[in-house]
Scaffold this motif. Structure first.
Motif, PDB file in Angstrom:
ATOM      1  N   UNK A 340      49.383  42.659  44.901  1.00 31.87           N
ATOM      2  CA  UNK A 340      48.564  42.932  46.217  1.00 31.87           C
ATOM      3  C   UNK A 340      47.444  43.793  45.718  1.00 31.87           C
ATOM      4  N   UNK A 341      47.808  44.720  45.070  1.00 29.65           N
ATOM      5  CA  UNK A 341      46.400  45.589  44.705  1.00 29.65           C
ATOM      6  C   UNK A 341      45.270  44.884  43.999  1.00 29.65           C
ATOM      7  N   UNK A 342      45.824  43.966  43.143  1.00 29.21           N
ATOM      8  CA  UNK A 342      44.543  43.394  42.600  1.00 29.21           C
ATOM      9  C   UNK A 342      43.775  42.295  43.537  1.00 29.21           C
ATOM     10  N   UNK A 343      44.623  41.821  44.481  1.00 27.05           N
ATOM     11  CA  UNK A 343      43.758  40.828  45.494  1.00 27.05           C
ATOM     12  C   UNK A 343      43.023  42.094  46.462  1.00 27.05           C
ATOM     13  N   UNK A 344      43.705  43.147  46.703  1.00 26.60           N
ATOM     14  CA  UNK A 344      42.934  44.072  47.503  1.00 26.60           C
ATOM     15  C   UNK A 344      41.495  44.310  47.005  1.00 26.60           C
ATOM     16  N   UNK A 345      41.416  44.610  45.603  1.00 21.37           N
ATOM     17  CA  UNK A 345      40.405  45.176  44.992  1.00 21.37           C
ATOM     18  C   UNK A 345      39.508  44.098  44.899  1.00 21.37           C
ATOM     19  N   UNK A 346      39.992  42.567  44.627  1.00 20.10           N
ATOM     20  CA  UNK A 346      39.061  41.481  44.585  1.00 20.10           C
ATOM     21  C   UNK A 346      38.459  41.235  45.812  1.00 20.10           C
ATOM     22  N   UNK A 347      39.061  41.514  47.063  1.00 22.31           N
ATOM     23  CA  UNK A 347      38.481  41.343  48.486  1.00 22.31           C
ATOM     24  C   UNK A 347      37.589  42.489  48.800  1.00 22.31           C
ATOM     25  N   UNK A 348      37.733  43.760  48.291  1.00 19.42           N
ATOM     26  CA  UNK A 348      36.824  44.868  48.439  1.00 19.42           C
ATOM     27  C   UNK A 348      35.432  44.410  47.825  1.00 19.42           C
ATOM     28  N   UNK A 349      35.719  43.954  46.506  1.00 19.25           N
ATOM     29  CA  UNK A 349      34.401  43.686  45.943  1.00 19.25           C
ATOM     30  C   UNK A 349      33.939  42.608  46.495  1.00 19.25           C
ATOM     31  N   UNK A 350      34.459  41.330  46.700  1.00 12.86           N
ATOM     32  CA  UNK A 350      33.682  40.243  47.301  1.00 12.86           C
ATOM     33  C   UNK A 350      33.081  40.459  48.705  1.00 12.86           C
ATOM     34  N   UNK A 351      33.805  41.368  49.359  1.00 13.11           N
ATOM     35  CA  UNK A 351      32.966  41.754  50.679  1.00 13.11           C
ATOM     36  C   UNK A 351      31.756  42.616  50.628  1.00 13.11           C
ATOM     37  N   UNK A 352      31.883  43.161  49.401  1.00 12.78           N
ATOM     38  CA  UNK A 352      30.506  44.185  49.116  1.00 12.78           C
ATOM     39  C   UNK A 352      29.546  43.045  48.269  1.00 12.78           C
ATOM     40  N   UNK A 353      29.864  41.876  48.200  1.00  8.96           N
ATOM     41  CA  UNK A 353      28.769  40.692  47.536  1.00  8.96           C
ATOM     42  C   UNK A 353      29.005  40.804  46.157  1.00  8.96           C
ATOM     43  N   UNK A 354      30.065  41.195  45.545  1.00 11.06           N
ATOM     44  CA  UNK A 354      30.184  41.113  44.104  1.00 11.06           C
ATOM     45  C   UNK A 354      30.718  39.949  43.694  1.00 11.06           C
ATOM     46  N   UNK A 355      30.257  39.089  42.808  1.00 10.08           N
ATOM     47  CA  UNK A 355      30.710  37.690  42.216  1.00 10.08           C
ATOM     48  C   UNK A 355      31.769  37.881  41.497  1.00 10.08           C
ATOM     49  N   UNK A 360      38.113  35.211  43.154  1.00  8.55           N
ATOM     50  CA  UNK A 360      39.470  35.854  43.724  1.00  8.55           C
ATOM     51  C   UNK A 360      40.365  36.089  42.318  1.00  8.55           C
ATOM     52  N   UNK A 361      41.660  36.301  42.603  1.00  6.45           N
ATOM     53  CA  UNK A 361      42.709  36.526  41.847  1.00  6.45           C
ATOM     54  C   UNK A 361      43.981  36.156  42.255  1.00  6.45           C
ATOM     55  N   UNK A 362      45.066  35.562  41.551  1.00  2.00           N
ATOM     56  CA  UNK A 362      46.497  35.486  41.850  1.00  2.00           C
ATOM     57  C   UNK A 362      47.151  36.372  41.004  1.00  2.00           C
ATOM     58  N   UNK A 363      46.671  37.134  40.102  1.00  3.83           N
ATOM     59  CA  UNK A 363      47.459  38.006  39.374  1.00  3.83           C
ATOM     60  C   UNK A 363      47.280  39.532  39.311  1.00  3.83           C
ATOM     61  N   UNK A 364      47.242  40.231  37.983  1.00  4.84           N
ATOM     62  CA  UNK A 364      46.998  41.669  37.989  1.00  4.84           C
ATOM     63  C   UNK A 364      45.738  41.908  37.782  1.00  4.84           C
ATOM     64  N   UNK A 365      44.698  40.851  37.135  1.00  7.03           N
ATOM     65  CA  UNK A 365      43.483  41.145  37.052  1.00  7.03           C
ATOM     66  C   UNK A 365      42.223  40.524  37.799  1.00  7.03           C
ATOM     67  N   UNK A 366      41.188  41.003  37.562  1.00  8.51           N
ATOM     68  CA  UNK A 366      39.879  40.701  38.455  1.00  8.51           C
ATOM     69  C   UNK A 366      38.683  40.543  37.380  1.00  8.51           C
ATOM     70  N   UNK A 367      38.082  39.499  37.056  1.00 13.37           N
ATOM     71  CA  UNK A 367      36.900  39.386  36.454  1.00 13.37           C
ATOM     72  C   UNK A 367      35.493  39.417  37.286  1.00 13.37           C
ATOM     73  N   UNK A 368      34.679  40.353  37.004  1.00 19.88           N
ATOM     74  CA  UNK A 368      33.496  40.716  37.764  1.00 19.88           C
ATOM     75  C   UNK A 368      32.327  39.950  36.771  1.00 19.88           C
ATOM     76  N   UNK A 369      31.668  39.213  37.561  1.00 19.18           N
ATOM     77  CA  UNK A 369      30.345  38.791  36.905  1.00 19.18           C
ATOM     78  C   UNK A 369      29.445  39.768  37.193  1.00 19.18           C
ATOM     79  N   UNK A 370      28.952  40.529  36.037  1.00 19.20           N
ATOM     80  CA  UNK A 370      27.653  41.373  36.485  1.00 19.20           C
ATOM     81  C   UNK A 370      26.462  40.983  36.204  1.00 19.20           C
ATOM     82  N   UNK A 371      26.280  39.648  35.965  1.00 22.68           N
ATOM     83  CA  UNK A 371      24.880  39.261  35.630  1.00 22.68           C
ATOM     84  C   UNK A 371      24.022  39.147  36.714  1.00 22.68           C
ATOM     85  N   UNK A 372      24.550  39.072  38.014  1.00 20.66           N
ATOM     86  CA  UNK A 372      23.865  39.081  39.213  1.00 20.66           C
ATOM     87  C   UNK A 372      23.054  40.660  39.441  1.00 20.66           C
TER      88      UNK A 372
END
Ligand code: PLP
Length: 480
Positions: A340-355, A360-372
């Motif tokens: 739940x926390x991982x998905x909340x973190x992913x949602x929070x990042x995506x809402x702010x425009x982070x790719x 998104x995620x189904x598990x405990x980790x999120x992978x941010x693409x910092x290229x943009x």
């Protein structure tokens, strides 16, 4: 209750840890100071490293004792040393808990780490699929009975086997057949990856590769893949091509133990052999374990002294405690909260425009693409560290910056969930990460250097400290 014991045994814990540190201080104060400082640093840092966690005081204390003094090569009741009765008890209890926790017919708890567990599994499979048929063909009982010519043939067969594992840039691990690791030197390896459009495993392409390559082993599992894996589908492919199906669940063992990954997504139900670490999402001591179907059990039991040194009995004791903890209903709540926390973190990042890789995620980790953001993973990792946010850089699929500088940041929630942080805090953390990434400028012509306004880094760092203050780490431990 997702967090660790919030201090019910406060005085006992403080006394025990204080006594241990004072005993160390009397011999080598620099080590006592480093241990004390490590607790301070861990308390102060916003730990988002996906492979780390905080073990309970009971797990930590189970390791600091005289079980460490005993040699116990061999298996329960069949040791190469006398006087192993208590070690036998410890290992039997750990095995009992591991089997019940994961619903596995067999468990081997001696591996010192995840890499060691993988080596045990590879050699068990090679023994089962290569050595045993050779011995049968030569009508020999064991390898010492082979002639020099037969032995040379067997050794050559060991070195000529194929493995199919997930590619590094899709999230696979170095031990899944990559050249810098012994697994890459042992096996002829080919990789499967992810669909570039979705960032998810392409099962059709995987099946085609398996049909064409015909590997001895198919390895499932990952270090940096943010989605569930359909292990039932992988097993079907393995059966079709006659491969042994192994899963390395080092990262997500806690989600299997906590029954977040069930059915097709539970590797223990589908693989011939499963390896794991015990210190990541499973929240135990630093170590490894192997679960297997009964037909591989005898070969796995040979792990020590085949590829492992003598068992670390004190760590096996701590594994038993961790497995017992993970069998409690509270651990299932913890595992669900991690996701739940991982998905909340992913949602929070995506809402702010982070790719994010795979959006998104189904598990405990999120992978941010910092290229943009115009950054490499290395620049982003350092800028976040300057701001009190501890992460690690990681390659992303088809990474233009390679495995050293990378274009990704991997973040995970097992550790912060153990501290008691929830979805509300994840949104605040997403905001801190976004603030740092947008406030960091790469230095022209460098993949390592960057600029960040020190006032901004300081502000984020203070916010991170304030956030953590409400979630004390090891509240029962007072070393002052
Ligand atoms: N397997 C996977 C999938 C991992 O992610 C890791 C560690 O990051 C390992 C194995 C190695 O574990 P250890 O460091 O305990 O040897």
């Amino acid at each position: 209750m997702a967090r660790l014991d919030p201090g019910g045994t406060l005085n006992v814990e403080s006394t025990a840890f204080r006594a241990a540190i004072e005993a160390v201080r009397a011999v080598e104060p620099r080590i006592a100071d480093a241990i004390t400082k490590e607790l301070h640093d861990q308390r102060e840092s916003l730990k988002l490293i996906a492979s780390e966690n905080y073990a309970s005081p009971a797990v930590l204390l189970a390791m600091g004792n005289w079980l460490s003094d005993k040699y116990a090569e061999g298996t329960i009741g069949r040791r190469f040393y006398a006087g192993c009765q208590n070690v036998d008890t410890v290992e039997a209890v750990a095995v009992e808990h591991a089997r019940a926790l994961f619903g596995s017919p067999y468990a081997y708890v001696q591996p010192h780490s995840g890499i060691d567990a993988n080596l045990v599994a590879y050699w068990a499979i090679l023994a089962d699929r290569v050595e045993v048929p050779h011995l049968r063909r030569f009508e020999r009982r064991q390898v010492n009975d082979l002639t020099d010519t037969e032995w040379a043939q067997l050794r050559s067969a060991f070195g000529n086997q194929r493995m199919l594992g997930m590619s590094l840039d899709a999230g696979g691990h170095l031990t899944h057949g990559f050249r810098p690791n012994i697994s890459g030197k042992m096996f002829d390896q080919r990789s499967y990856g992810v669909d570039p459009a979705t960032g998810r495993i392409d099962y059709t392409a995987l099946r085609e590769t398996a049909r064409e390559f015909k590997p001895l082993i198919i390895v499932g599992g990952y270090s940096a893949y943010p989605r569930k894996v359909n292990f039932a589908a992988l097993r079907e492919i393995a059966d079709e091509v006659g491969a042994t199906f192994m899963v390395d669940m080092a990262h997500f063992a806690g989600l299997v133990a906590g029954k977040v990954f069930t059915g097709d997504f539970n590797p223990v139900a589908h693989a011939h052999i499963v390896t794991t670490t015990t210190h990541k999402s499973l929240r135990g001591p630093r170590g490894g374990a192997v679960l297997a179907q009964p037909e591989l059990a005898d070969q796995v039991d040979r792990g020590c002294p085949m590829v492992l040194g003598g068992p670390l009995n004190h760590v096996i004791a701590a594994k038993a405690v961790a497995f017992a903890e993970a069998r409690q209903p509270a651990f299932a709540a913890y595992a669900q909260q991690v996701v739940d926390n991982s998905q909340a973190l992913a949602d929070g990042l995506m809402r702010r425009g982070v790719r994010l890789v795979s959006d998104g995620t189904d598990n405990h980790l999120v992978l941010i693409d910092v290229h943009p953001f115009g950054l490499t993973g290395r620049q982003a990792e350092q800028a976040l560290l300057d701001s009190g946010v501890v992460t690690n850089r990681n390659a992303i699929p088809r990474d233009p910056n390679g495995a050293w500088y990378t274009s990704g940041i991997r973040i995970g929630t097992p550790a912060l969930t153990s501290r008691g942080l929830g979805v509300g805090e994840m949104d605040q953390i997403a905001d801190l990460i976004h603030t740092v990434l947008t406030g960091t400028t790469p230095t022209e012509g460098s993949k390592a250097k960057y600029q960040i306004d020190p006032a901004l880094a300081d502000r984020v760092s203070k916010q991170a400290t304030e956030l953590l203050a409400a979630f004390p780490l090891y509240p029962g431990v007072n070393l002052a």
